[in-house]
Motif scaffolding. Sequence first.
Motif, PDB file in Angstrom:
ATOM      1  N   ALA A  59       0.847  -1.182   0.000  1.00 61.96           N
ATOM      2  CA  ALA A  59       0.000   0.000   0.000  1.00 61.96           C
ATOM      3  C   ALA A  59       0.888   1.239   0.000  1.00 61.96           C
ATOM      4  CB  ALA A  59      -0.929   0.003   1.214  1.00 61.96           C
ATOM      5  N   LEU A  60       0.293   2.387  -0.291  1.00 57.18           N
ATOM      6  CA  LEU A  60       1.031   3.643  -0.363  1.00 57.18           C
ATOM      7  C   LEU A  60       0.666   4.556   0.795  1.00 57.18           C
ATOM      8  CD1 LEU A  60       0.618   4.191  -4.192  1.00 57.18           C
ATOM      9  CD2 LEU A  60       2.736   3.560  -3.021  1.00 57.18           C
ATOM     10  N   SER A  61       1.622   5.376   1.193  1.00 54.70           N
ATOM     11  CA  SER A  61       1.426   6.302   2.296  1.00 54.70           C
ATOM     12  C   SER A  61       2.173   7.584   1.988  1.00 54.70           C
ATOM     13  CB  SER A  61       1.945   5.677   3.593  1.00 54.70           C
ATOM     14  OG  SER A  61       1.900   6.612   4.666  1.00 54.70           O
ATOM     15  N   ASP A  62       1.763   8.690   2.619  1.00 51.45           N
ATOM     16  CA  ASP A  62       2.523   9.932   2.558  1.00 51.45           C
ATOM     17  C   ASP A  62       3.421  10.033   3.779  1.00 51.45           C
ATOM     18  OD1 ASP A  62       1.301  10.605   0.223  1.00 51.45           O
ATOM     19  OD2 ASP A  62       0.066  12.216   1.053  1.00 51.45           O
ATOM     20  N   TRP A  63       4.469  10.863   3.691  1.00 56.46           N
ATOM     21  CA  TRP A  63       5.349  11.044   4.833  1.00 56.46           C
ATOM     22  C   TRP A  63       6.190  12.307   4.655  1.00 56.46           C
ATOM     23  CZ3 TRP A  63      10.796  10.985   4.601  1.00 56.46           C
ATOM     24  CH2 TRP A  63      11.329  10.650   3.339  1.00 56.46           C
ATOM     25  N   TYR A  64       6.672  12.803   5.772  1.00 61.60           N
ATOM     26  CA  TYR A  64       7.643  13.902   5.761  1.00 61.60           C
ATOM     27  C   TYR A  64       8.513  13.765   6.999  1.00 61.60           C
ATOM     28  CZ  TYR A  64       4.785  16.219   9.339  1.00 61.60           C
ATOM     29  OH  TYR A  64       4.101  16.511  10.493  1.00 61.60           O
ATOM     30  N   ARG A  65       9.598  14.503   7.047  1.00 62.19           N
ATOM     31  CA  ARG A  65      10.460  14.511   8.228  1.00 62.19           C
ATOM     32  C   ARG A  65      10.142  15.739   9.073  1.00 62.19           C
ATOM     33  NH1 ARG A  65      14.506  10.670   7.803  1.00 62.19           N
ATOM     34  NH2 ARG A  65      14.985   9.968   5.678  1.00 62.19           N
ATOM     35  N   ASP A  66      10.083  15.542  10.403  1.00 63.75           N
ATOM     36  CA  ASP A  66       9.868  16.687  11.282  1.00 63.75           C
ATOM     37  C   ASP A  66      11.174  17.439  11.481  1.00 63.75           C
ATOM     38  OD1 ASP A  66      11.373  15.300  13.158  1.00 63.75           O
ATOM     39  OD2 ASP A  66       9.667  14.756  14.420  1.00 63.75           O
ATOM     40  N   VAL A  72       7.243  11.306   9.792  1.00 64.42           N
ATOM     41  CA  VAL A  72       5.845  11.442  10.207  1.00 64.42           C
ATOM     42  C   VAL A  72       4.988  10.963   9.042  1.00 64.42           C
ATOM     43  CG1 VAL A  72       4.032  13.017  10.965  1.00 64.42           C
ATOM     44  CG2 VAL A  72       6.413  13.416  11.675  1.00 64.42           C
ATOM     45  N   TYR A  73       4.060  10.049   9.313  1.00 63.53           N
ATOM     46  CA  TYR A  73       3.269   9.433   8.249  1.00 63.53           C
ATOM     47  C   TYR A  73       1.870  10.036   8.180  1.00 63.53           C
ATOM     48  CZ  TYR A  73       6.992   5.980   8.076  1.00 63.53           C
ATOM     49  OH  TYR A  73       8.217   5.388   7.946  1.00 63.53           O
ATOM     50  N   ALA A  74       1.303   9.999   6.981  1.00 64.76           N
ATOM     51  CA  ALA A  74      -0.060  10.495   6.748  1.00 64.76           C
ATOM     52  C   ALA A  74      -0.706   9.632   5.683  1.00 64.76           C
ATOM     53  CB  ALA A  74      -0.031  11.961   6.311  1.00 64.76           C
ATOM     54  N   ASN A  75      -2.024   9.743   5.566  1.00 63.13           N
ATOM     55  CA  ASN A  75      -2.741   8.974   4.547  1.00 63.13           C
ATOM     56  C   ASN A  75      -2.274   9.372   3.152  1.00 63.13           C
ATOM     57  OD1 ASN A  75      -4.282   7.634   6.470  1.00 63.13           O
ATOM     58  ND2 ASN A  75      -5.906   9.173   6.434  1.00 63.13           N
ATOM     59  N   ALA A  76      -2.283   8.396   2.253  1.00 55.83           N
ATOM     60  CA  ALA A  76      -1.816   8.630   0.884  1.00 55.83           C
ATOM     61  C   ALA A  76      -2.607   9.752   0.219  1.00 55.83           C
ATOM     62  CB  ALA A  76      -1.939   7.343   0.069  1.00 55.83           C
ATOM     63  N   GLY A  77      -1.890  10.675  -0.414  1.00 58.14           N
ATOM     64  CA  GLY A  77      -2.537  11.742  -1.162  1.00 58.14           C
ATOM     65  C   GLY A  77      -2.977  12.928  -0.347  1.00 58.14           C
ATOM     66  N   LEU A 151       9.505   1.731   1.886  1.00 61.09           N
ATOM     67  CA  LEU A 151      10.377   2.073   0.767  1.00 61.09           C
ATOM     68  C   LEU A 151      10.073   3.497   0.304  1.00 61.09           C
ATOM     69  CD1 LEU A 151      10.099  -1.114   0.793  1.00 61.09           C
ATOM     70  CD2 LEU A 151      10.721  -1.029  -1.604  1.00 61.09           C
ATOM     71  N   HIS A 152      11.084   4.366   0.316  1.00 61.00           N
ATOM     72  CA  HIS A 152      10.907   5.743  -0.108  1.00 61.00           C
ATOM     73  C   HIS A 152      10.704   5.805  -1.619  1.00 61.00           C
ATOM     74  CE1 HIS A 152      13.319   7.397   3.565  1.00 61.00           C
ATOM     75  NE2 HIS A 152      12.612   6.318   3.875  1.00 61.00           N
ATOM     76  N   MET A 224      17.524  15.115   2.935  1.00 58.54           N
ATOM     77  CA  MET A 224      16.561  16.212   2.976  1.00 58.54           C
ATOM     78  C   MET A 224      16.000  16.524   1.597  1.00 58.54           C
ATOM     79  SD  MET A 224      18.628  18.770   5.564  1.00 58.54           S
ATOM     80  CE  MET A 224      17.269  19.940   5.638  1.00 58.54           C
ATOM     81  N   MET A 225      14.709  16.801   1.568  1.00 61.69           N
ATOM     82  CA  MET A 225      14.058  17.264   0.348  1.00 61.69           C
ATOM     83  C   MET A 225      14.233  18.776   0.230  1.00 61.69           C
ATOM     84  SD  MET A 225      10.570  14.984   0.118  1.00 61.69           S
ATOM     85  CE  MET A 225      10.057  15.873  -1.366  1.00 61.69           C
ATOM     86  N   PRO A 226      14.023  19.328  -0.961  1.00 57.61           N
ATOM     87  CA  PRO A 226      14.150  20.775  -1.134  1.00 57.61           C
ATOM     88  C   PRO A 226      13.254  21.548  -0.168  1.00 57.61           C
ATOM     89  CG  PRO A 226      13.987  19.696  -3.255  1.00 57.61           C
ATOM     90  CD  PRO A 226      13.727  18.643  -2.220  1.00 57.61           C
ATOM     91  N   ASP A 227      13.776  22.660   0.348  1.00 57.79           N
ATOM     92  CA  ASP A 227      13.091  23.574   1.278  1.00 57.79           C
ATOM     93  C   ASP A 227      12.965  23.011   2.690  1.00 57.79           C
ATOM     94  OD1 ASP A 227      12.675  25.503  -0.759  1.00 57.79           O
ATOM     95  OD2 ASP A 227      10.867  24.457  -1.408  1.00 57.79           O
ATOM     96  N   ALA A 228      13.390  21.776   2.900  1.00 60.29           N
ATOM     97  CA  ALA A 228      13.287  21.199   4.240  1.00 60.29           C
ATOM     98  C   ALA A 228      14.354  21.782   5.152  1.00 60.29           C
ATOM     99  CB  ALA A 228      13.428  19.688   4.172  1.00 60.29           C
TER     100      ALA A 228
END
Length: 267
Positions: A59-66, A72-77, A151-152, A224-228
Amino acid sequence: MRRSLLILTVLVAGIVSSYAQGITVSPTRLFFTGGPGSSATQTVTITNGGKTPFAFKAALSDWYRDSTGEKVYANAGTLPRSNAGWLKLSETNVTVQPGESKQLNVMMSVPANATNVVTNSMLMLTQIAQQSDEYIKNNNIGIKVLFEFGLHVYYTPENNTKEDLDFTAINHIGKVTIADKVYNRIAVKVKNIGNTTSDSSIDFEITNKSTGEETKLEPVPVSMMPDAEQIVFFDIPEKYKGEFAGVAILRVGSAANVRVGEKNLSL
């Protein structure tokens, strides 16, 4: 006496150790690139080197780094930079027999109106509990350990090639206690000012201004992603007392691309 069953899910990143009973997943990061309207497919290989079958749900999920780099995970999309909606999986249920390898295809279709922004998501492979799974017996409680592989998945526009990070602050934030030992904690803050994802590392060293003695701390990797922006902590043992010159060294991508930040420290 009644026996209880506790199901424990362990999130595993990277190639898996023996705790995952012989299961390996490769690669652990998928990098897609291209322009608006493009499409591409990459393959994830799941190998079972153990003695029992393993079943996984994909399954797919959203995520970002604090601010400290924790995921930190969130629902896909649901996150602004999600690309989960651009992805399609060849199957969502995968069973891998002992000694077998299975391929899972991940297909990305970039929308025609996509902007020049790096996007990301996470492909989750979650083990499905089965009646035949073994469990650990402890005080009449059965603990069933299930494994979840994250998997990123990144999309980078084809013209986004600028890899650049820099320091935004270096602060001595005070004393902390870790495992009954006291340290002086240094907070080093960095920002990705480029337009692509960067894998870098930060070194920190101190020089005693009276004796000239140099001490180097363990480097810390950052992705790190851009602007992070991210804060990395360095802990200096309390035995170091006096006036010190602190130097943070940021190695951006290749070792040749270096940023240096300095801070006077009274410890």
